[in-house]
Scaffold this motif. Structure first.
Motif, mmCIF file in Angstrom:
data_model
loop_
_atom_site.group_PDB
_atom_site.id
_atom_site.type_symbol
_atom_site.label_atom_id
_atom_site.label_comp_id
_atom_site.label_asym_id
_atom_site.label_seq_id
_atom_site.Cartn_x
_atom_site.Cartn_y
_atom_site.Cartn_z
ATOM 1 N N ASN A 25 27.468 27.005 42.754
ATOM 2 C CA ASN A 25 27.333 28.331 43.175
ATOM 3 C C ASN A 25 27.146 29.687 42.268
ATOM 4 O O ASN A 25 27.756 30.114 41.501
ATOM 5 N N SER A 26 26.244 30.640 43.163
ATOM 6 C CA SER A 26 25.341 31.386 42.210
ATOM 7 C C SER A 26 26.694 32.100 41.664
ATOM 8 O O SER A 26 26.632 32.932 40.254
ATOM 9 N N PHE A 27 27.271 33.131 42.946
ATOM 10 C CA PHE A 27 28.677 33.513 42.087
ATOM 11 C C PHE A 27 29.252 33.362 41.090
ATOM 12 O O PHE A 27 29.976 34.346 40.521
ATOM 13 N N LEU A 28 29.848 32.107 40.831
ATOM 14 C CA LEU A 28 30.181 31.548 40.083
ATOM 15 C C LEU A 28 30.008 31.433 38.296
ATOM 16 O O LEU A 28 30.502 31.635 37.718
ATOM 17 N N VAL A 29 28.565 31.543 38.670
ATOM 18 C CA VAL A 29 27.798 31.399 37.240
ATOM 19 C C VAL A 29 28.172 33.143 36.707
ATOM 20 O O VAL A 29 28.204 33.402 35.984
ATOM 21 N N ASP A 30 27.703 33.785 38.137
ATOM 22 C CA ASP A 30 27.502 35.321 38.023
ATOM 23 C C ASP A 30 28.928 35.519 36.603
ATOM 24 O O ASP A 30 29.138 36.451 35.875
ATOM 25 N N MET A 31 30.248 34.701 37.565
ATOM 26 C CA MET A 31 31.229 35.408 37.300
ATOM 27 C C MET A 31 32.171 34.695 35.949
ATOM 28 O O MET A 31 33.027 35.053 35.356
ATOM 29 N N LEU A 32 31.074 33.883 35.684
ATOM 30 C CA LEU A 32 31.478 32.847 34.751
ATOM 31 C C LEU A 32 32.420 33.421 33.169
ATOM 32 O O LEU A 32 33.154 33.372 32.644
ATOM 33 N N THR B 253 42.666 33.842 36.492
ATOM 34 C CA THR B 253 41.934 34.069 37.747
ATOM 35 C C THR B 253 41.803 32.516 38.805
ATOM 36 O O THR B 253 41.727 31.633 38.696
ATOM 37 N N LEU B 254 41.242 33.815 39.433
ATOM 38 C CA LEU B 254 41.352 33.169 41.522
ATOM 39 C C LEU B 254 40.012 33.109 41.767
ATOM 40 O O LEU B 254 39.279 35.020 42.047
ATOM 41 N N LEU B 255 38.708 32.598 42.067
ATOM 42 C CA LEU B 255 37.665 33.235 42.798
ATOM 43 C C LEU B 255 37.436 32.256 44.214
ATOM 44 O O LEU B 255 37.698 30.946 43.855
ATOM 45 N N VAL B 256 36.585 33.019 44.440
ATOM 46 C CA VAL B 256 36.321 32.675 45.875
ATOM 47 C C VAL B 256 35.055 32.963 46.608
ATOM 48 O O VAL B 256 34.808 34.217 46.391
ATOM 49 N N HIS B 257 34.476 32.121 47.251
ATOM 50 C CA HIS B 257 33.420 32.720 47.917
ATOM 51 C C HIS B 257 33.311 31.789 48.655
ATOM 52 O O HIS B 257 32.790 30.514 49.404
ATOM 53 N N SER B 258 32.958 31.914 50.257
ATOM 54 C CA SER B 258 32.924 31.247 51.710
ATOM 55 C C SER B 258 31.508 32.355 52.095
ATOM 56 O O SER B 258 31.458 33.821 52.096
ATOM 57 N N TYR B 259 32.038 31.935 53.625
ATOM 58 C CA TYR B 259 31.019 33.156 54.850
ATOM 59 C C TYR B 259 32.069 34.008 55.823
ATOM 60 O O TYR B 259 33.299 33.363 55.314
ATOM 61 N N SER B 260 31.808 34.365 56.176
ATOM 62 C CA SER B 260 32.815 36.188 56.932
ATOM 63 C C SER B 260 33.032 35.463 57.916
ATOM 64 O O SER B 260 31.457 35.039 58.375
#
Length: 225
Positions: free
Chosen positions: A24-31, A129-136
């Protein structure tokens, strides 16, 4: 009526790595902002994110309700010569140890019951840390009834923030990203000794969830010392 396990088994039987094997691109950015160490991937799917984290030096555990998805995750890890603890499990029955993880990630998964947030947060170490990425919900193309809530991974506006009160929000946005309505969040568990006073451990024991679990009581007692 189809249950969650049957639905996701059919989903993965019909779709194999539909978005590829990249993380996931957000995971990569926030790594760089994730707490390094032991990480849990909730509803891990076919394991692309879990394998990426293992590649980056994390000790990774993950679970998914679909046996097919878990088998693919294990196969991907083997293909990449990575260590991955992947299990088939439902979040309802998955036991998270108290303050077991340095980080937890959830991509394209929305906890349908508020107590799940309490369980997840109590499973994080201080500073975790908790990372969340999904649709609205703006991305929804059909109404999803309560009897099929297991396939509802669409967050309402500010829903994540309401369920993470007491956590430190490091990053949050919701809006159009690459043409899709997305919600993204990175939050951190407080390290203060008086974390319980911030409402971290009792924020979901009121209203819908009347009684505290023994795990949360132990956590409160620990932080009150």
């Amino acid at each position: 009526m189809t249950d969650a396990k049957s639905y996701w088994e059919r989903y993965y039987a019909e779709k194999k790595f539909v978005d590829g094997k990249a993380p996931n691109s957000f995971l990569v950015d926030m790594l760089p902002r994730l707490q390094k160490g032991k990480v849990l991937d909730v509803a891990m799917g076919e394991g692309s994110n879990a394998c990426y984290l293992a590649q980056k030096g994390f000790e990774v555990k993950g679970f998914d309700i679909s046996k097919t998805a878990v088998e693919r995750a294990k196969s991907l890890a083997k293909e990449m010569s990575l260590e991955l603890d992947a299990q088939q499990a439902d979040l309802d029955l998955y036991l998270m140890g108290l303050m077991e993880y340095d980080s937890i990630i959830m991509t394209y998964f929305r906890p349908g019951v508020t107590r799940y947030y309490s369980n997840i947060i109590s499973a994080l170490k201080q500073g975790g840390t908790l990372l969340v990425h999904s649709y609205s919900q703006q991305q929804m193309n059909e109404a999803i009834g309560r009897d099929e809530d297991y396939r509802n991974f669409y967050f309402s506006s500010n829903e994540i923030l309401k369920n993470l009160s007491g956590m430190k929000i490091l990053f949050y946005q919701e809006g159009l990203i690459d043409g899709k309505h997305i919600v993204q969040c990175l939050a951190q568990k407080p390290v203060e000794k008086d974390a319980a006073k911030l409402g971290l451990f009792d924020m979901h024991t009121k209203g819908h969830d009347k009684s505290k679990s023994k795990q949360l009581e132990l956590a409160e007692n620990l932080f009150k010392k």
